[in-house]
Structure formats: structure tokens, C-alpha cells
Design an enzyme around this catalytic site. Structure first.
Site, mmCIF file in Angstrom:
data_model
loop_
_atom_site.group_PDB
_atom_site.id
_atom_site.type_symbol
_atom_site.label_atom_id
_atom_site.label_comp_id
_atom_site.label_asym_id
_atom_site.label_seq_id
_atom_site.Cartn_x
_atom_site.Cartn_y
_atom_site.Cartn_z
ATOM 1 N N GLY A 52 -46.465 -2.871 7.803
ATOM 2 C CA GLY A 52 -45.346 -3.802 7.949
ATOM 3 C C GLY A 52 -45.071 -4.416 6.574
ATOM 4 O O GLY A 52 -46.006 -4.784 5.847
ATOM 5 N N ARG A 93 -48.044 2.911 -0.901
ATOM 6 C CA ARG A 93 -46.918 3.268 -0.024
ATOM 7 C C ARG A 93 -45.608 3.064 -0.804
ATOM 8 O O ARG A 93 -45.456 2.054 -1.492
ATOM 9 C CB ARG A 93 -46.920 2.419 1.269
ATOM 10 N N GLN A 197 -46.088 1.885 16.874
ATOM 11 C CA GLN A 197 -46.139 0.446 16.562
ATOM 12 C C GLN A 197 -45.473 -0.406 17.642
ATOM 13 O O GLN A 197 -45.861 -1.549 17.853
ATOM 14 C CB GLN A 197 -45.453 0.166 15.215
ATOM 15 N N ASP A 238 -37.609 -2.415 5.618
ATOM 16 C CA ASP A 238 -38.612 -2.164 4.587
ATOM 17 C C ASP A 238 -38.029 -2.305 3.191
ATOM 18 O O ASP A 238 -38.730 -2.661 2.250
ATOM 19 C CB ASP A 238 -39.251 -0.791 4.783
ATOM 20 N N ASN A 248 -35.638 1.395 7.255
ATOM 21 C CA ASN A 248 -36.576 0.853 8.247
ATOM 22 C C ASN A 248 -37.225 2.037 8.947
ATOM 23 O O ASN A 248 -36.918 3.203 8.668
ATOM 24 C CB ASN A 248 -35.844 -0.074 9.232
HETATM 25 O O1 MRU Z 1 -44.879 2.108 8.588
HETATM 26 P P1 MRU Z 1 -44.871 0.645 8.903
HETATM 27 O O2 MRU Z 1 -45.470 0.318 10.216
HETATM 28 O O3 MRU Z 1 -45.434 -0.171 7.751
HETATM 29 O O4 MRU Z 1 -43.329 0.293 8.987
HETATM 30 C C1 MRU Z 1 -42.889 -0.979 9.375
HETATM 31 C C2 MRU Z 1 -41.476 -0.968 9.775
HETATM 32 O O5 MRU Z 1 -40.707 -0.107 9.443
HETATM 33 C C3 MRU Z 1 -41.030 -2.080 10.634
HETATM 34 O O6 MRU Z 1 -40.047 -1.625 11.492
HETATM 35 C C4 MRU Z 1 -40.477 -3.240 9.955
HETATM 36 O O7 MRU Z 1 -39.185 -3.512 10.314
HETATM 37 C C5 MRU Z 1 -40.531 -3.423 8.543
HETATM 38 S S1 MRU Z 1 -41.795 -4.548 8.357
HETATM 39 C C6 MRU Z 1 -41.180 -6.041 8.936
#
Ligand code: MRU
Length: 357
Positions: A52, A93, A197, A238, A248
Site C-alpha cells: 500500500g 517496488r 487485498q 499509487d 492503481n
Molecule cells: O500492490 P499493493 O497492494 O501495494 O497496491 C496497493 C494499491 O494499489 C491500492 O489499491 C492502493 O490504492 C494504493 S495504496 C493506498
């Protein structure tokens, strides 16, 4: 936010260790994991022990503080250690802008301080970033709650709640505010394959808070929108490009298209740290591609209580596992930030990010 009545943050620092909730074990087991060195913190980010945008940012900031605490005193070994640690954390990441935002701020704070105070200065800056996420989430909740009417049915994708930040979250913060204000809110959580998630984390978080939630298959929202059973779509982000395009979790773009076709308002919630003014549009956002096994297998708990993974696909078949997609600005009704709700367009974004001290 509370877990079985006790207040928790998603990630925090104790001495020179970073501590975080072990998210892959949720909802089946609640466990706090300790990350004693910046290498452990980097590995936890890349393996998604925490995930996140805001949680990644806060952890990267704390990780950079660990780098300063661990660095040898003598040059050139010190400069080499700092550069390698920064690079290691940066490479964990690629998509979430908050990772780079936090790392750069903490590195600058550590470099400005005298050597013997650099660890403490970096840790203080990392803590300020984590605290800022908490406050941003609270303000996003305050601004965004007015979009949710009594009896509102909200669709969300992935997890953009407190587990994705440090507290409150982004997309779920307005839900928590509306719920605490006594309005009836019903959340539909996309399961969010491949890592689940929505089914694992969003459902668990909302359940802890007493917000009614139902998990739907990733491909169910079209039917529900067409039947008028969804009033609002709320997702996190993101990275937000200068023109308002939003990266996202994979699958977000499809929900936005579907929302437009069915005249359901589609809002994104994110703090200003998620905006990347150097990125002109969504085509320039790096999209993470993760291990194909995440698609080929599923992970969960057997009825006998064992946490295990099972293979879904035939042996020998490959997969494509992009973790994010880009929703074009024109599909977005507005972006809920800590400074209010703005339009997803270049002028509004420049105004709001330019006013940032
Ligand atoms: O791969 P992740 O679980 O880190 O990705 C998170 C997301 O894409 C969420 O949907 C989110 O909107 C971004 S974090 C608030």
C-alpha cells in the site's frame, strides 16, 4: 485503528528496528514482525509483508533512517554504505510514488545533519512522514465523507485503508468517517486477484471497525452497477501524473470504465505525496510486473487451519502479472486529498501541489 480493541499503526519504529503488521498472514493470523536492519525492511517491502502506497512510503523512510544508523563513521565506506542502502530501498517496488518521496526526504534530512546526529535526524524525519500520513488520512476522511449518503453503497478495489497507510487510509477514510458519524454505509470489496487485498485486507479492516462489507468477485461490479446497486466507487492511488492520470491496483481501470458507462461517480483518494509532478501522464508511470506464481497459485487457510498455497493453473502454463494499471483522468470525477476534493486535471493538480510547503 483498533485491532481487537487495541490501537495499532501499520508500521512504526522502535529503537533501530522497524515493526509492522505481517499482512500476508491476514486475515487468518495477526502478527507483528520486527525488521532489525534496512536490508530486512527492503525485503519486507519487496515481498509485500507490508504494502500500500503510504505504508510503503513510511517503511522506506524508516528504512533510510536505519541506513544512517548502520553506516560506518569513516569515509569513503560511509558514503558507499549510504548510497547502497538508498539504492536497495529504491529498487524494492517501482510504482508507488510515496516510496521515492519518503526516501528522498529522509536522505536529505540525514545528509544535512552532522555525522553523529544523522541517524537521529533521519529517524525524526521518517517519523514526521509517518505522522503526516496519519493526518492526511484523517483530512481525506473529513473531506470525502460528504460523498457518502446515508445508506450509500460504496465499491472499492484492492486495499486503500489503514493497512495501506499508517492509520485511516485513503479510499476507506471517508467510509470510516461516514460510519462514525452514524450514517449507514455498505461496502462492496472487490476480491482483487491475484493477491486478494480486497478479500483479505479490506474485508478484515472493515470488519474490525464494524462497517458492513461484502466481498465480490473481481468481475461482478458490472452487473451490480448496471442494476443500480452501487452508488459510488472509491479507490486509492499509487501514483498520480501531472495530467491527472492515476496508477492503481490492476483492475481499477476496468471499474472506472464500467462506472462511466453506468453513470456511477468514480473518485480517487490520495495524499499530495502520491502526486508525481515530474511524470507528465499515465504512460510514463512505471508499472510493476510481479512473479507469475502470484497468478498461478492462490494462498489461504485450509479448513484444518493450515496456511498454505495451492496451484490453480495447469503445470507448464505461463502467466502475465502486472500489478497496476492506469485510469485516464477523464474517467475520474474527482481526487480527494488532504486539501479538499479537486478535479483530475493539470491546472488543479499544479495549483494544489504548488501550494505544498
Ligand atoms: O500492490 P499493493 O497492494 O501495494 O497496491 C496497493 C494499491 O494499489 C491500492 O489499491 C492502493 O490504492 C494504493 S495504496 C493506498
Amino acid at each position: 485503528m483498533k485491532v481487537q480493541g487495541k490501537d495499532y499503526r501499520t508500521v512504526w519504529m522502535e529503537g533501530s528496528s522497524v515493526k509492522t503488521i505481517n499482512q500476508p498472514l491476514l486475515p487468518h493470523r495477526f502478527e507483528v514482525v520486527e525488521l532489525p536492519t534496512h536490508r530486512d525492511t527492503a525485503e519486507a517491502i519487496s515481498k509485500m509483508v507490508l504494502r500500500g502506497a503510504g505504508a510503503i512510503g513510511a517503511a522506506a523512510g524508516f528504512g533510510m533512517a536505519q541506513v544512517f544508523m548502520e553506516a560506518p563513521a569513516a569515509e569513503p565506506a560511509r558514503a558507499e554504505y549510504l548510497a547502497a542502502g538508498y539504492h536497495r530501498l529504491r529498487s524494492t517496488r517501482p510504482t508507488a510514488h510515496d516510496l521515492f518521496y519518503a526516501l528522498d526526504r529522509v536522505r536529505a534530512a540525514g545528509e544535512k545533519a552532522p555525522h553523529e546526529e544523522a541517524g537521529a535526524a533521519a529517524a525524526a524525519e521518517a517519523q514526521a512522514i509517518a505522522d503526516r500520513y496519519v493526518e492526511a488520512g484523517r483530512l481525506i476522511g473529513e473531506h470525502g465523507q460528504r460523498l457518502i449518503k446515508d445508506g450509500g453503497r460504496v465499491l472499492t478495489h484492492c486495499n486503500a485503508g489503514w493497512l495501506a497507510f499508517v492509520d485511516w487510509g485513503s479510499a476507506l477514510a471517508p467510509v470510516y468517517f461516514a460510519h462514525r458519524a452514524g450514517r449507514k454505509v455498505h461496502v462492496l470489496a472487490d476480491e482483487t486477484r491475484p493477491r486478494g487485498q480486497g478479500a483479505r485486507l479490506t474485508a478484515w479492516e472493515l470488519q474490525q471497525e464494524g462497517v458492513p462489507v461484502e466481498i465480490i468477485a473481481d468481475n461482478a461490479a458490472g452487473l451490480l452497477m448496471r442494476r443500480g446497486q452501487i452508488d459510488l466507487v472509491l479507490t486509492g492511488a499509487d501514483r498520480i501524473a501531472a495530467n491527472g492520470d492515476v496508477a492503481n491496483k490492476i483492475g481499477t481501470y476496468e471499474k472506472a470504465l464500467c462506472a462511466q458507462a453506468n453513470r456511477v461517480p468514480f473518485y480517487v483518494a490520495a495524499p499530495l505525496s502520491t502526486f508525481d509532478p515530474d511524470c507528465p501522464d499515465g504512460d510514463h508511470i512505471p508499472i510493476e510486473r510481479r512473479d507469475d506464481d502470484e497468478v498461478l497459485y492462490a494462498y489461504g487457510r485450509t479448513d484444518a487451519g493450515e496456511l498454505t498455497r495451492v496451484r490453480l493453473a495447469p503445470e507448464g502454463v505461463a502467466a502475465i502479472n502486472y500489478a497496476f494499471d492506469v485510469t485516464p483522468a477523464e474517467l475520474i470525477a474527482g481526487i480527494i486529498t488532504e486539501k479538499g476534493i479537486i478535479r483530475a486535471d493539470a491546472g488543479e493538480i499544479a495549483r494544489i501541489t504548488g501550494s505544498e510547503e
